[in-house]
Design a protein around this motif. Structure first.
Motif, PDB file in Angstrom:
ATOM      1  N   GLU A  97       0.822  -1.223   0.000  1.00  0.00           N
ATOM      2  CA  GLU A  97       0.000   0.000   0.000  1.00  0.00           C
ATOM      3  C   GLU A  97       0.851   1.267   0.000  1.00  0.00           C
ATOM      4  O   GLU A  97       0.397   2.323  -0.444  1.00  0.00           O
ATOM      5  CB  GLU A  97      -0.933  -0.009   1.209  1.00  0.00           C
ATOM      6  N   LYS A  98       2.096   1.169   0.494  1.00  0.00           N
ATOM      7  CA  LYS A  98       2.994   2.330   0.518  1.00  0.00           C
ATOM      8  C   LYS A  98       3.840   2.440  -0.751  1.00  0.00           C
ATOM      9  O   LYS A  98       4.607   3.390  -0.910  1.00  0.00           O
ATOM     10  CB  LYS A  98       3.933   2.242   1.724  1.00  0.00           C
ATOM     11  N   THR A  99       3.711   1.468  -1.653  1.00  0.00           N
ATOM     12  CA  THR A  99       4.553   1.416  -2.847  1.00  0.00           C
ATOM     13  C   THR A  99       3.971   2.277  -3.968  1.00  0.00           C
ATOM     14  O   THR A  99       2.767   2.224  -4.221  1.00  0.00           O
ATOM     15  CB  THR A  99       4.682  -0.051  -3.325  1.00  0.00           C
ATOM     16  N   PRO A 100       4.796   3.069  -4.653  1.00  0.00           N
ATOM     17  CA  PRO A 100       4.306   3.875  -5.777  1.00  0.00           C
ATOM     18  C   PRO A 100       3.627   3.004  -6.830  1.00  0.00           C
ATOM     19  O   PRO A 100       4.046   1.866  -7.068  1.00  0.00           O
ATOM     20  CB  PRO A 100       5.588   4.516  -6.336  1.00  0.00           C
ATOM     21  N   PRO A 101       2.570   3.526  -7.472  1.00  0.00           N
ATOM     22  CA  PRO A 101       1.788   2.736  -8.441  1.00  0.00           C
ATOM     23  C   PRO A 101       2.626   2.106  -9.558  1.00  0.00           C
ATOM     24  O   PRO A 101       2.383   0.965  -9.942  1.00  0.00           O
ATOM     25  CB  PRO A 101       0.798   3.764  -9.009  1.00  0.00           C
ATOM     26  N   GLU A 102       3.620   2.842 -10.073  1.00  0.00           N
ATOM     27  CA  GLU A 102       4.436   2.302 -11.158  1.00  0.00           C
ATOM     28  C   GLU A 102       5.195   1.048 -10.714  1.00  0.00           C
ATOM     29  O   GLU A 102       5.328   0.089 -11.469  1.00  0.00           O
ATOM     30  CB  GLU A 102       5.436   3.361 -11.657  1.00  0.00           C
ATOM     31  N   LEU A 103       5.702   1.087  -9.489  1.00  0.00           N
ATOM     32  CA  LEU A 103       6.440  -0.063  -8.977  1.00  0.00           C
ATOM     33  C   LEU A 103       5.493  -1.211  -8.630  1.00  0.00           C
ATOM     34  O   LEU A 103       5.864  -2.381  -8.733  1.00  0.00           O
ATOM     35  CB  LEU A 103       7.278   0.332  -7.764  1.00  0.00           C
ATOM     36  N   CYS A 104       4.262  -0.889  -8.222  1.00  0.00           N
ATOM     37  CA  CYS A 104       3.257  -1.927  -7.980  1.00  0.00           C
ATOM     38  C   CYS A 104       2.985  -2.719  -9.270  1.00  0.00           C
ATOM     39  O   CYS A 104       2.811  -3.940  -9.242  1.00  0.00           O
ATOM     40  CB  CYS A 104       1.961  -1.314  -7.463  1.00  0.00           C
ATOM     41  N   ALA A 105       2.964  -1.993 -10.387  1.00  0.00           N
ATOM     42  CA  ALA A 105       2.759  -2.655 -11.671  1.00  0.00           C
ATOM     43  C   ALA A 105       3.903  -3.617 -11.969  1.00  0.00           C
ATOM     44  O   ALA A 105       3.701  -4.725 -12.487  1.00  0.00           O
ATOM     45  CB  ALA A 105       2.637  -1.609 -12.785  1.00  0.00           C
ATOM     46  N   ASP A 106       5.124  -3.204 -11.632  1.00  0.00           N
ATOM     47  CA  ASP A 106       6.286  -4.083 -11.821  1.00  0.00           C
ATOM     48  C   ASP A 106       6.167  -5.337 -10.956  1.00  0.00           C
ATOM     49  O   ASP A 106       6.466  -6.449 -11.399  1.00  0.00           O
ATOM     50  CB  ASP A 106       7.579  -3.345 -11.452  1.00  0.00           C
ATOM     51  N   ILE A 107       5.748  -5.153  -9.697  1.00  0.00           N
ATOM     52  CA  ILE A 107       5.631  -6.277  -8.771  1.00  0.00           C
ATOM     53  C   ILE A 107       4.563  -7.257  -9.248  1.00  0.00           C
ATOM     54  O   ILE A 107       4.726  -8.479  -9.155  1.00  0.00           O
ATOM     55  CB  ILE A 107       5.317  -5.766  -7.346  1.00  0.00           C
ATOM     56  N   LEU A 108       3.470  -6.708  -9.786  1.00  0.00           N
ATOM     57  CA  LEU A 108       2.415  -7.573 -10.313  1.00  0.00           C
ATOM     58  C   LEU A 108       2.956  -8.448 -11.443  1.00  0.00           C
ATOM     59  O   LEU A 108       2.571  -9.604 -11.591  1.00  0.00           O
ATOM     60  CB  LEU A 108       1.248  -6.721 -10.821  1.00  0.00           C
ATOM     61  N   GLU A 109       3.873  -7.884 -12.221  1.00  0.00           N
ATOM     62  CA  GLU A 109       4.465  -8.636 -13.331  1.00  0.00           C
ATOM     63  C   GLU A 109       5.546  -9.599 -12.845  1.00  0.00           C
ATOM     64  O   GLU A 109       5.611 -10.749 -13.287  1.00  0.00           O
ATOM     65  CB  GLU A 109       5.081  -7.664 -14.344  1.00  0.00           C
ATOM     66  N   ARG A 110       6.380  -9.144 -11.903  1.00  0.00           N
ATOM     67  CA  ARG A 110       7.533  -9.937 -11.456  1.00  0.00           C
ATOM     68  C   ARG A 110       7.200 -10.913 -10.334  1.00  0.00           C
ATOM     69  O   ARG A 110       7.849 -11.933 -10.181  1.00  0.00           O
ATOM     70  CB  ARG A 110       8.647  -9.003 -10.973  1.00  0.00           C
ATOM     71  N   GLY A 111       6.210 -10.556  -9.517  1.00  0.00           N
ATOM     72  CA  GLY A 111       5.838 -11.401  -8.394  1.00  0.00           C
ATOM     73  C   GLY A 111       6.549 -11.026  -7.101  1.00  0.00           C
ATOM     74  O   GLY A 111       7.396 -10.125  -7.066  1.00  0.00           O
ATOM     75  N   ILE A 112       6.202 -11.725  -6.029  1.00  0.00           N
ATOM     76  CA  ILE A 112       6.811 -11.539  -4.707  1.00  0.00           C
ATOM     77  C   ILE A 112       7.755 -12.707  -4.459  1.00  0.00           C
ATOM     78  O   ILE A 112       7.391 -13.876  -4.660  1.00  0.00           O
ATOM     79  CB  ILE A 112       5.743 -11.480  -3.599  1.00  0.00           C
ATOM     80  N   LEU A 113       8.964 -12.413  -3.998  1.00  0.00           N
ATOM     81  CA  LEU A 113       9.972 -13.442  -3.733  1.00  0.00           C
ATOM     82  C   LEU A 113      10.082 -13.683  -2.234  1.00  0.00           C
ATOM     83  O   LEU A 113      10.289 -12.737  -1.461  1.00  0.00           O
ATOM     84  CB  LEU A 113      11.321 -13.007  -4.296  1.00  0.00           C
ATOM     85  N   LEU A 114       9.970 -14.942  -1.817  1.00  0.00           N
ATOM     86  CA  LEU A 114      10.130 -15.314  -0.417  1.00  0.00           C
ATOM     87  C   LEU A 114      11.509 -15.930  -0.211  1.00  0.00           C
ATOM     88  O   LEU A 114      11.929 -16.809  -0.967  1.00  0.00           O
ATOM     89  CB  LEU A 114       9.065 -16.327   0.011  1.00  0.00           C
ATOM     90  N   THR A 115      12.215 -15.466   0.825  1.00  0.00           N
ATOM     91  CA  THR A 115      13.529 -16.010   1.155  1.00  0.00           C
ATOM     92  C   THR A 115      13.602 -16.257   2.661  1.00  0.00           C
ATOM     93  O   THR A 115      12.712 -15.886   3.409  1.00  0.00           O
ATOM     94  CB  THR A 115      14.652 -15.048   0.730  1.00  0.00           C
ATOM     95  N   GLY A 116      14.700 -16.873   3.100  1.00  0.00           N
ATOM     96  CA  GLY A 116      14.875 -17.183   4.519  1.00  0.00           C
ATOM     97  C   GLY A 116      14.280 -18.531   4.871  1.00  0.00           C
ATOM     98  O   GLY A 116      13.462 -19.083   4.132  1.00  0.00           O
ATOM     99  N   GLY A 117      14.678 -19.057   6.026  1.00  0.00           N
ATOM    100  CA  GLY A 117      14.196 -20.366   6.446  1.00  0.00           C
ATOM    101  C   GLY A 117      12.694 -20.441   6.608  1.00  0.00           C
ATOM    102  O   GLY A 117      12.069 -21.467   6.333  1.00  0.00           O
ATOM    103  N   GLY A 118      12.068 -19.331   7.037  1.00  0.00           N
ATOM    104  CA  GLY A 118      10.617 -19.312   7.221  1.00  0.00           C
ATOM    105  C   GLY A 118       9.848 -19.456   5.925  1.00  0.00           C
ATOM    106  O   GLY A 118       8.666 -19.836   5.937  1.00  0.00           O
TER     107      GLY A 118
END
Length: 330
Positions: A263-284
């Motif tokens: 919700e705090k991310t600029p709209p242009e970057l939100c569009a990038d994230i929608l295309e690229r996806g969310i990456l999960l890292t770490g043991g959890g």
């Protein structure tokens, strides 16, 4: 100058990356401390083995709690131990060192990490934010003007960040992570089955029956502990559906934080994230169903990085090679 050594100084584990060799050390972030003599008896895997067969005056200590230094002098000894183990006790020269830190640590906390690293033998230091290190370690080109979202779930902290042009645009460091999953399981077993279990059993449950999203086939395992009613050994069956409920409160806080950063991310970057996806890292990130749950709640494709436990250490070691850092000279 490219870093000689990169250190993922985690709450649960410490990983060390050496230039040209990759990740060569992964040991518990643990110290065996003698209360009588006020001395460190063992560090890392040696400490874990010593504590398994020692009682009384030798107690476990973690140099970091929730991503921050809990004891400066102990952390200094831990860093020195792992640097010497990675580089050899007869180092011809002091190493250039990169160390990862949570994305929202204070200047005082940064200074504590730097001082401990210099005392441990560093020639100079770069501090790297965990989400940035995770993205680099996972192979994301963070130098481009495009948004990438990383959720790094460690033992003591979860770092959520949107990265663009080599830095974080929006982020949150959450003191809810893998250790909290274990604590939630311990609390559930105590409340619902009237049985006490330890950290190792909780982790066993998390790995073998843990899920935060309905599995195709429910899994059931047998666990042992001590009955709260009789004080005697007890065995019960625990299902993946039970653990899903036990972890609901913790995972809900994590999900809400992911949504908050989006919700705090600029709209242009939100569009990038929608295309690229969310990456999960770490043991959890290995907790089953977490990627499906985040994807369902955010509407964004979510994936777990290859070898998620090592990507932060890899990215920390490769940070300056990829983007260059603000080195702390001395």
């Amino acid at each position: 100058m490219i870093a000689d050594i990169g250190i993922d100084l985690g709450t649960s584990s410490i990983l060390v990356y050496v230039r040209g060799k990759g990740v060569i050390i992964k040991e518990p972030s643990l110290v065996a401390f003698d209360k009588d003599s006020n001395t460190v008896k063992a560090i890392g895997e040696e400490a874990r083995q010593l504590l398994a067969r020692t009682a009384g005056n030798v107690v476990p200590m973690r140099p970091l709690l929730h991503g921050t230094i809990s004891d400066y002098s102990v952390t200094e000894k831990v860093l020195k131990y792992f640097v010497q183990k990675a580089m050899g006790k007869r180092m011809l020269k002091k190493p250039f060192m990169s160390i990862c830190i949570p994305s929202q640590v204070t200047e005082v906390e940064k200074k504590a990490v730097e001082e401990a690293a210099y005392a441990a033998g560093a020639r100079s230091i770069s501090l790297v934010e965990e989400p940035v290190a995770a993205a680099i370690g996972a192979g994301i080109d963070i130098s481009k003007p495009a948004g990438s979202m990383v959720v790094d779930i460690g033992g003591g902290t979860t770092d959520i960040a949107v990265i663009s042009l080599g830095g974080t645009v929006a982020s949150k460091s959450l003191r809810v992570a893998g250790d909290d999953f274990d604590e939630a399981i311990i609390h559930y077993i105590k409340k619902e089955h009237h049985m006490l279990i330890g950290d190792k059993t909780a982790e066993h449950i998390k790995i073998h029956a843990g899920a935060v999203y309905p599995l195709i086939e429910e899994e059931v395992i047998e666990i042992r502990g001590r009955s709260l009613d009789t004080g005697l050994p007890k065995q019960v069956s625990v299902s993946s559906r039970e653990i899903e409920g036990a972890l609901h409160e913790v995972t809900e806080e994590l999900i809400q934080s992911v949504v908050g950063v989006l919700e705090k991310t600029p709209p242009e970057l939100c569009a990038d994230i929608l295309e690229r996806g969310i990456l999960l890292t770490g043991g959890g990130a290995l907790l089953r169903g977490l990627e499906e749950l985040i994807q369902e709640r955010t509407g964004v494709n979510t994936i777990v990085a290859d070898d998620p436990m090592k990507v932060v250490a890899i990215g920390t070691g490769r940070y300056e090679e990829v983007i260059g850092g603000r080195r702390q000279p001395r």
